[in-house]
Scaffold this active site. Structure first.
Site: not given
Ligand code: DAK
Length: 270
Positions: A75, A120, A143
């Site tokens: 997400a 997500g 998450e």
């Molecule tokens: N959201 C927004 N931007 C993101 C992103 C994300 N999930 N993942 C990556 N980006 C963006 C980064 O901010 C960066 O943007 P700039 O700084 O260049 O502007 C760009 O994508 C490239 O990312 P990185 O520079 O971080 O790239 P790396 O190769 O160094 O790292 C990575 C890749 C995938 C390990 C890292 O980006 C990362 O950890 N990303 C977050 C992954 C994550 O935690 N995903 C889970 C998100 S939580 C709910 C509804 C939905 C959900 C929960 C509850 N309710 C309503 C209750 C769902 C939750 C999730 O999905």
């Protein structure tokens, strides 16, 4: 058929297969509200499209991510920080509705995972019938590392795919796993070398399914969805009903006729 242009997804239609590419590579294809709106709008178009004879023109759907780094890295975290609890609930239920619609489509939906499938992104992949991944793909439900919980179906579908013990471990630790580990625990169907091999395998699988009776494939998918989590007796009752229904289809008459005549069937698809 030509699809309209969406701002965050690319949609193509070739040989009855619809390919949907989440197209925000600069944000690793994170599922923003706009992506969710675009997916919702596309699904509405898919559900309501009919051929002149009333048939449904699609035989499969492929979902993938733009670029070489991500399927979808979750997400959109930036958007989520500003949400109130009620907005979060709405966001979650909108995406959950999309996952349910994908499961309700009468054709196979394949996730072609070409990089990160996190949060997500992993949940979207799990709403697909099969997941194929490149060897560099990775999966996880991080998450908890953000103080969040899965919101797009992860608490339900991860258990269904890999069993409760492994699911709990992945959900509580937020650990990221490789494509090979995902294969070992049953999260993905196959691991392919690179993107080209991934898409070739998707095409081969879909080609094998396209040869089958569309009515039967739709009925098997719907039965498998409906029996999930039921007792054996309840599941068997639904299966028997589905078996009865098969005997009302033109596809069943054609398939059995062609077998006995030693011919290749030409399924009418109903
Ligand atoms: N959201 C927004 N931007 C993101 C992103 C994300 N999930 N993942 C990556 N980006 C963006 C980064 O901010 C960066 O943007 P700039 O700084 O260049 O502007 C760009 O994508 C490239 O990312 P990185 O520079 O971080 O790239 P790396 O190769 O160094 O790292 C990575 C890749 C995938 C390990 C890292 O980006 C990362 O950890 N990303 C977050 C992954 C994550 O935690 N995903 C889970 C998100 S939580 C709910 C509804 C939905 C959900 C929960 C509850 N309710 C309503 C209750 C769902 C939750 C999730 O999905």
């Amino acid at each position: 058929m030509h699809f309209k242009e969406y701002s965050t997804i690319l949609v193509t239609h070739e040989e009855a297969i619809v390919t949907v590419t989440i197209n925000r590579p600069q944000a690793l294809n994170a599922l923003s509200s706009q992506v969710i709106d675009d997916l919702g709008a596309l699904l509405e178009v898919l559900e309501n499209t009919r051929e002149d004879d009333g048939g449904w023109p699609f035989r499969g759907v492929v979902i993938t991510g733009a670029g070489e780094k991500a399927f979808a890295a979750g997400a959109d975290i930036g958007e989520m920080t500003a949400m109130t609890p009620d907005q979060a609930w709405k966001y979650s239920t909108r995406m959950q509705a999309i996952t349910l619609k994908l499961e309700a489509l009468p054709v196979p939906v394949i996730a072609a995972v070409n990089g990160f499938a996190l949060g997500g992104g992993c949940e979207l992949a799990m709403a697909c019938d099969f997941i194929y991944a490149t060897s560099s793909a990775s999966f996880g439900q991080p998450e908890v590392s953000l103080g969040l919980v899965p919101g797009f179906g992860g608490s339900v579908r991860m258990q269904q795919r890999v069993g409760p013990a492994v699911a709990r471990e992945l959900l509580y630790t937020g650990r990221r796993i490789t494509a090979d580990e995902a294969l070992r625990i049953g999260l993905v169907n196959a691991v392919l070398g690179d993107q080209d091999e991934l898409l070739a395998t998707v095409r081969t699988t879909l080609a094998a399914i396209v040869e089958q009776s569309p009515a039967a494939v739709a009925a098997v998918k719907s039965t498998v969805e409906r029996v999930e989590g039921l007792s054996t007796a309840e599941g068997l009752a639904i299966e028997a009903e589905s078996f009865r229904q098969a005997f009302t289809t033109a596809d069943m008459r054609e398939g059995t006729r062609a077998f006995l005549a030693k011919e290749k069937p030409t399924f009418p698809g109903r």
